[in-house]
Design an enzyme around this catalytic site. Sequence first.
Site, PDB file in Angstrom:
ATOM      1  N   GLU A 177     -25.860  73.337 -97.478  1.00 43.07           N
ATOM      2  CA  GLU A 177     -27.189  72.747 -97.249  1.00 43.07           C
ATOM      3  C   GLU A 177     -28.261  73.356 -98.160  1.00 43.07           C
ATOM      4  OE1 GLU A 177     -30.500  71.868 -93.727  1.00 43.07           O
ATOM      5  OE2 GLU A 177     -28.869  73.260 -93.329  1.00 43.07           O
ATOM      6  N   LYS A 188     -25.184  68.778 -96.835  1.00 40.90           N
ATOM      7  CA  LYS A 188     -26.329  68.390 -96.014  1.00 40.90           C
ATOM      8  C   LYS A 188     -27.564  68.456 -96.901  1.00 40.90           C
ATOM      9  CE  LYS A 188     -28.765  69.225 -91.665  1.00 40.90           C
ATOM     10  NZ  LYS A 188     -28.665  69.743 -90.269  1.00 40.90           N
TER      11      LYS A 188
END
Length: 300
Positions: free
Chosen positions: A182, A219
């Site tokens: 992420e 993400k």
Amino acid sequence: MAKDASIQQQQFDRIASGKGFIAALDQSGGSTPKALALYGVMEDAYSNDDEMFGEIQKMRARIITAPDFGSDKILGAILFEKTMDNAIDGIQVPVYLWEKCGVVPFLKVDKGLADEANGAQVMKPMPDLDALLARANEAGIFGTKMRSVVKEANADGIKAVVAQQFEVGQQIVNAGLVPIIEPEVDIHSATKAEAEDILKGEILTALNALPADSKVALKLTIPNQAGLYGDLADHPNVVRVVALSGGYSTDDACEKLAQNTKMIASFSRALTEGLNVAMSADEYNAALGSNIDKIYQASL
């Protein structure tokens, strides 16, 4: 619950190709007071960290046990370490998620962000990561999540973020878990679109350098240019590309996500928007159900 290969395959298939989204229930120490305040639990309701985490555990348990929190719309849930160690109805939370809800459990493993350098924040060191991954495996966790932040279109900063994410990601793969990588781009960045172009290039380079059997999820902040991350989603090493809400309202996040057909949601604040500790069961379940449905529709 030690890992079972057939369960692991079921969970992998669900994350890779299932319809739905990944719920983010992983607020940690720094973000917990804000999450509780939005839920109507103010700081005078607890006097130390243990009591604060007790309150957030009650909040998460109420979400997980709600009638709409199930496998028909939710693929996975990301947990904070203390939540992983906790139980609902006497069942450890990761096991409860899978066995009672059909939801694949993930664990947030980062320890927060280092100070900003070159317009970005890498993750703080994680010297105890191997021990945490061993505990996660024992608890029945399928994958992990770790967050860095990009604040501006600085090539050096973005390169450092991606290099660290993939280095730690390989350590997680080696432990038998699927990492969600992420590198968040700040939605308020004045150079968000340019940062996203640089980020995509760095991620593609890192993906191409992975061993063929190393599988990761990504993400990412919903990009300014719709469909920007489509070819990352098609990469053979990528299990799924999920989107973070990044501070957008539920409606805004869902509207922007719907324009990116190869991304599904992994929302935290947008999932809990409008929920309050004082709501009746009917009010609460209706509000959460509405949020879940909006996020699910945007993820199709």
